[in-house]
Each structure stands twice: as C-alpha cells, then as structure tokens.
Design an enzyme around this catalytic site. Structure first.
Site, PDB file in Angstrom:
ATOM      1  N   ARG A  69      29.941 -14.474  24.818  1.00 57.29           N
ATOM      2  CA  ARG A  69      31.214 -14.377  23.981  1.00 57.29           C
ATOM      3  C   ARG A  69      30.371 -13.627  22.531  1.00 57.29           C
ATOM      4  NH1 ARG A  69      35.513 -19.140  24.968  1.00 57.29           N
ATOM      5  NH2 ARG A  69      34.142 -20.086  26.946  1.00 57.29           N
TER       6      ARG A  69
ATOM      7  N   ASP B 104      29.384 -19.066  39.247  1.00 59.44           N
ATOM      8  CA  ASP B 104      30.128 -17.898  39.231  1.00 59.44           C
ATOM      9  C   ASP B 104      29.347 -16.806  38.994  1.00 59.44           C
ATOM     10  OD1 ASP B 104      30.334 -19.038  36.711  1.00 59.44           O
ATOM     11  OD2 ASP B 104      32.665 -19.218  36.555  1.00 59.44           O
TER      12      ASP B 104
ATOM     13  N   GLU C 119      40.678 -15.072  35.756  1.00 62.00           N
ATOM     14  CA  GLU C 119      40.199 -14.619  36.818  1.00 62.00           C
ATOM     15  C   GLU C 119      41.173 -13.964  37.832  1.00 62.00           C
ATOM     16  OE1 GLU C 119      39.510 -17.677  35.398  1.00 62.00           O
ATOM     17  OE2 GLU C 119      37.555 -17.215  34.618  1.00 62.00           O
TER      18      GLU C 119
ATOM     19  N   GLU D 179      27.129 -19.542  26.741  1.00 62.02           N
ATOM     20  CA  GLU D 179      28.610 -19.347  26.118  1.00 62.02           C
ATOM     21  C   GLU D 179      28.077 -18.192  24.784  1.00 62.02           C
ATOM     22  OE1 GLU D 179      31.306 -19.582  27.182  1.00 62.02           O
ATOM     23  OE2 GLU D 179      31.263 -21.462  28.208  1.00 62.02           O
TER      24      GLU D 179
HETATM   25  C1  DMJ Z   1      34.876 -16.888  30.638  1.00 63.33           C
HETATM   26  O1  DMJ Z   1      34.194 -17.609  29.573  1.00 63.33           O
HETATM   27  C2  DMJ Z   1      33.983 -16.430  31.485  1.00 63.33           C
HETATM   28  O2  DMJ Z   1      34.712 -15.401  32.470  1.00 63.33           O
HETATM   29  C3  DMJ Z   1      33.080 -17.338  32.146  1.00 63.33           C
HETATM   30  O3  DMJ Z   1      32.186 -16.872  33.204  1.00 63.33           O
HETATM   31  C4  DMJ Z   1      33.582 -18.424  33.029  1.00 63.33           C
HETATM   32  N1  DMJ Z   1      34.958 -18.555  32.500  1.00 63.33           N
HETATM   33  C5  DMJ Z   1      35.540 -18.136  31.628  1.00 63.33           C
HETATM   34  C6  DMJ Z   1      37.153 -17.908  31.550  1.00 63.33           C
HETATM   35  O4  DMJ Z   1      37.612 -18.688  32.553  1.00 63.33           O
END
Ligand code: DMJ
Length: 560
Positions: A180, A314, A464, A176
């Site tokens: 971010r 993902d 998404e 994260e």
């Molecule tokens: C985001 O922080 C990023 O896209 C991450 O890869 C997974 N999902 C959240 C948003 O849903």
C-alpha cells in the site's frame, strides 16, 4: 553511492506538482536503466532507516539483469483508432465511476484526512495500517489517473510529510506496508512521469524501513516486525509459521525501486526469497505450489498441506509473470520467474480449478483450494485475481490455454456476481463441481442458490473480480467485458453507498444488505481504478507499458 539526489524543489509551495503534457501518454523522465551510482535519498531531516544498527551483513548483492529486452508479443489487444470512450455511452460510465470516487475522496478529505481510512457510515476515521495515512498514499495514483490533478497535488504535499520513523509500539505488517505505502509512492511517481523527486524519496524511506525487516540470519524477512526493536538493535527472527503471501510478495515493489534508484539492496533482498521458493517448489506436499503456511526461519516451505491461489498466497503467484514482464524478460532471472510460473500454474490447473455445476451450463471455472491432496471446491472473492493472472501469463508466454483458463475464471467470477441475490459475490462460498471441465447435468432447481454453502457472506469492497474483467477486456478487446463491468459497478456502487462514501456489506445473500463501517483503502486504490480504466481509452495505463502491483499501483516497465 552518489551523495547527490535530486533536491526537493517543491517543498514550500502547495499545491506544487506541475507536469505537462500528460505523462501517461507521452514524455516521462523515468530512467530506462538503473542510475549509477545509486541515488541517495534526501530524508528531509526525518529519521533515516539506513542508520540503524545492522546485524547481518551481505558480501555481495544480486544485480538487476541488464541487456536488451527480449522481444515479446503485446499484452494488449490491438484496438482500432476510434475512441473507445465515445462508443456506446462508455464515457458516461467512466464519469459515473469518477463521481463515486470523487464523493469518497471528498469525505476522506473532510473527515479522515491523513488517517488510514474513512469510516464510511459514522463519518469518522479508522487506524488500521500503521496510522501513517494508508488511504492517502494508496489513492495517489488513482487521483492522477482520474485527472484530479489539483487533488493529486494536495495529496502529494500531505503524503510527503508522513513520518515513517520508529514511533509505533508493537509490530507492523510489512507486506501491507509494502503493497500500500511503498506501492502507492512508486505508482504515483511512475504515473506522474517521474518528475517529483519527493515521491521517490518517500518510496525509499518506506523501503528502507521494510528492508530492515530482512536483516535476519538467513536474510528471510520478519513479516510482523517491530520498528522499535530494530532501532534498538534487538534481534528479530523470521516466524516459524507465517503466511506465504506476507513472506514472499515484495518482489515487484523492490525490483521497481532498484530500477529507479540503482540501489541493488532491494533487488538482492527479494532475490534471496525467490531463490528459496524456487529451490523448494518441487519438494512441497503439492509440488509446484507452495502452501499457505511456511517456516521462514529454517526456511522450510514443505510442511503444510493447505494450498490455493487465493487468500494468504495470492500475490506470490501473481508476481511470477509480473516479475518476468517488469524485468523485460532479460536473462536467467526473468527465465527463473517464467519457469516458476509454469510449474505453479500446471499444478494449480490440475489440483485446484473446477467447473461448477450451474443451471445455465456456463463454461466457467472456479479456482478452489487443495487440502492434504484433495481438491476443496470453495471459491473466494480474493482468488478472482487469478483470471487476470492466467490471461496475462498466457499473453506474455504465448500460451492460449492459459488465456482461455483466464477467461473462464474471470467469467466464473462475473457469473457468481450476476447470480448472487444482490449482484455481488460473497467473500467465501462452495459450489458443486462437475466431474470434469466439460458440461455436466444440473441436478438442483434453477431458482435455488448457486452456492451449496456460503462460508462468509461479506463483500468488503474488494477489487479482484473487476480486476480480472479489466485484464480480459484489455487483452481480448471484447466489449462484452465493459458491459459485465458496468453491471457489476451498478450493483456494487448502489448496495454499498452510504451518506459519506461506500461501505463493506455484512452479508450479500440477504436483502436488503446490511452495511458496516469499513472502507479499506483498496476501494479507492484498486476497485474504482479498475472500474474507471475499463471505460477509459486502452492506452491509459496500457498493460504493455505498466505492471500493476497487487494493490493496483502501476509501475512503468523500463525501456518501453
Ligand atoms: C489488496 O490489499 C491486495 O490486492 C492484496 O494482494 C490482497 N487483497 C487486497 C484486496 O482485496
């Protein structure tokens, strides 16, 4: 390494970022090749993560592939010369998105400035991602893109004051932090034309902290990592059971930082992880895909039987085609990412995607999961990104089947939005699958719920679905995607609106919906950015010029 780095020439003046003309469309100062010698950051007297004790040294660093970019087809549709925004009231839709964003930003500024998140119902602040100011950093490039330049300058001035020194007790989530904060600083630096060295300095500061989490015997990262232990020279080992998305998703951020700084440590760090993924891709329980849970201490990616493109995995898949594009398709490394993408997608197509049985026989697909060799017909909001990924991969690698799969997944997400009671898709749900991808007879009542079960009815302001609709629009040029986006935007913005901003919904299946006091930073960093960009001129953050990280931070592709 060179001891010289562009000195911060902005430090005492606020607001201070002045750049003209608009670097999104014209000149920028971003390097076309990595600087040599590598840049050394100006830490402004703050803690320098390069000085902490190193336990496991490296003989030779992997190098970014250099050379002539391989020719590739355009990702974006060739839009005509006429202004897209001027057509069909699109400009007013764009402005409506901007208004929602501005309102949230004002409340964040008034009530939670420099904190991780605004609490959108109580009007307080929340501390969720390291307490460094997640929303502040995550939102920088959206401010720039939405042409809120004064606010951008103020936010940059505040963000460059953040101290990423080892103050935090306990562990941080490195993934994260990378997507971010590191992504946020790189995105802001890239979209604003690489003129403000403070942003690059900050990116390096965050990356040097994150890089320390790779200092393990096998150079695999520690995903939940203690900054204090690292500074004290204590050994920290990669976990024996860790989510693969957390362990293996830093490639795009670290690669872009090596491109910008010439410092190959970052690229080297993620190359080692990529090589492990590559080596074990064919030996998992579902060859081609990696399971959600992996052992990074051995490393062993083969023991778990739960697979899917969605939550907890993902971005590992998302970054395969994006790495190829960011590397400009150069050399065996870009080819490695292409090969891994093709293998992973061929498995995902066969073993996770299904056509849901729906009353209108819509030609859509849902990306499900696979548990111990059996397909699990569950959908998730998080997995909707896969529509954009397939479409992008299809464009990059000239695979029309993938573009069509991308379309069907994206439209599947749009379908679930449209057919859910409040026009918003739940977080996790099940649907009845057709036996094949062809149309099948519908056996339920047309007015019954489209979902056979809703496992998690929340909507947490995630991006998404609109992300994939945005990719489909930019790739195909079809205006219908702007109409889908507008419908989604109206549902989401009205049902989540609070006195101060927008809040997560507890259960989208209930009317009226009940909200709770959370607005994650991705609402401003991703969701509203995609809504805004789909109503913008297609050369604003063109997908031929930028690769977007998994948090929607645009990174400039060199030499283009
Ligand atoms: C985001 O922080 C990023 O896209 C991450 O890869 C997974 N999902 C959240 C948003 O849903």
């Amino acid at each position: 390494m060179s001891p010289i780095f562009p000195i911060n020439d902005h430090k005492d003046s606020a607001p201070s970022t002045t750049v003209s003309p608009d670097p999104l469309r014209s000149s920028h100062a971003c390097p076309t090749t990595p600087p040599t010698p590598a840049l050394i950051p100006d830490t402004q007297g703050r803690f320098d993560w390069r000085t902490i004790p190193r336990r496991h040294s490296i003989d030779q660093y992997s190098q970014l592939p250099l050379g002539k970019p391989s020719p590739r087809p355009s990702v974006q549709h060739t839009f005509g010369a006429a202004s897209i925004e001027a057509k069909n009231g699109i400009a007013s839709r764009k402005e409506a998105v901007r208004e929602v964003f501005k309102r949230c930003w004002k409340s964040y500024k008034d009530r939670a400035w420099t904190k991780d998140e605004l609490a959108p119902i109580s009007g307080g602040a929340r501390y969720t991602f390291g307490s460094w100011g997640a929303t502040l950093v995550d939102t920088l490039d959206t401010l720039w893109i939405m042409e809120m330049r004064q606010e951008f300058a103020e936010a940059v001035d505040a963000a460059v004051q953040i101290d990423f020194g080892p103050k935090i007790d306990g562990e941080i989530n490195v993934f994260e932090t990378i997507i971010r904060y590191l992504g946020g600083f790189i995105g802001a630096y890239d979209v604003s034309g690489c003129h403000d060295a403070r942003l690059l300095n900050k990116a390096i500061e965050v990356a040097d902290m994150a890089y320390a989490s790779f200092d393990t015997p096998n150079r695999m990262p520690v995903s939940r990592w203690s900054p204090k232990k690292a500074v004290n020279g204590e050994e920290q080992l990669p976990a024996e059971s860790v989510l693969i998305a957390e362990a293996a998703s830093a490639s795009v951020e670290f690669t872009r930082l090596s491109q910008l700084t010439g410092d190959m440590r970052y690229f080297d760090a993620i190359s080692r992880v990529t090589n492990v993924l590559d080596k074990q891709q064919g030996s998992t329980k579902l060859p081609g895909m990696w399971p959600i849970s992996v052992n990074m201490r051995k490393p062993d990616l083969t023991f778990d039987g739960f697979f899917g493109l969605g939550a907890m995995a993902d971005s590992v898949y998302e970054y395969l085609p994006k790495m190829h594009q960011l590397l400009n398709g150069i050399g065996p490394v870009a080819a490695q990412y292409h090969r891994m993408y093709e293998y992973a997608m061929s498995t995902a197509i066969t073993h996770t995607l299904f056509r849901p049985m729906v009353h209108d026989n819509a030609d859509i697909l849902i990306a499900g999961a696979n548990v111990d060799g059996k397909r699990d017909d569950k959908g998730q909001h998080l997995v909707c990104f896969a529509g954009g990924m397939f479409a992008l991969g299809g464009r990059l690698f000239e695979n029309t089947t993938h573009i069509d799969i991308g379309r069907r997944i994206s439209e599947g997400c749009a379908w679930t939005y449209k057919n859910a009671p409040n026009g918003i898709m739940p977080e996790v749900f099940s649907m009845t699958a057709c036996p094949t991808w062809s149309a099948c007879d519908y056996t339920s009542q047309p007015d019954s719920s489209p979902f056979s079960e809703v496992g998690d009815g929340r909507y947490v302001l995630r991006p998404e679905a609109i992300e994939s609709i945005f990719y489909m629009y930019r790739i195909t040029g079809e205006a219908k995607y702007q109409d889908i986006a507008w419908e989604m935007f109206q549902a989401v913005s009205s049902h989540t609106r609070t006195e101060f901003a927008n809040a997560a919904i507890r259960d989208v299946m209930k009317t009226p919906v009940e909200k709770y006091d959370s607005m994650e930073s991705f609402w401003l960093a991703e969701t509203l950015k995609y809504f805004y960009l789909i109503f913008s001129e297609p050369d604003e953050i063109s997908l031929d010029d930028f690769v977007l990280n998994t948090e929607a931070h645009p990174f400039r592709i060199p030499s283009r």
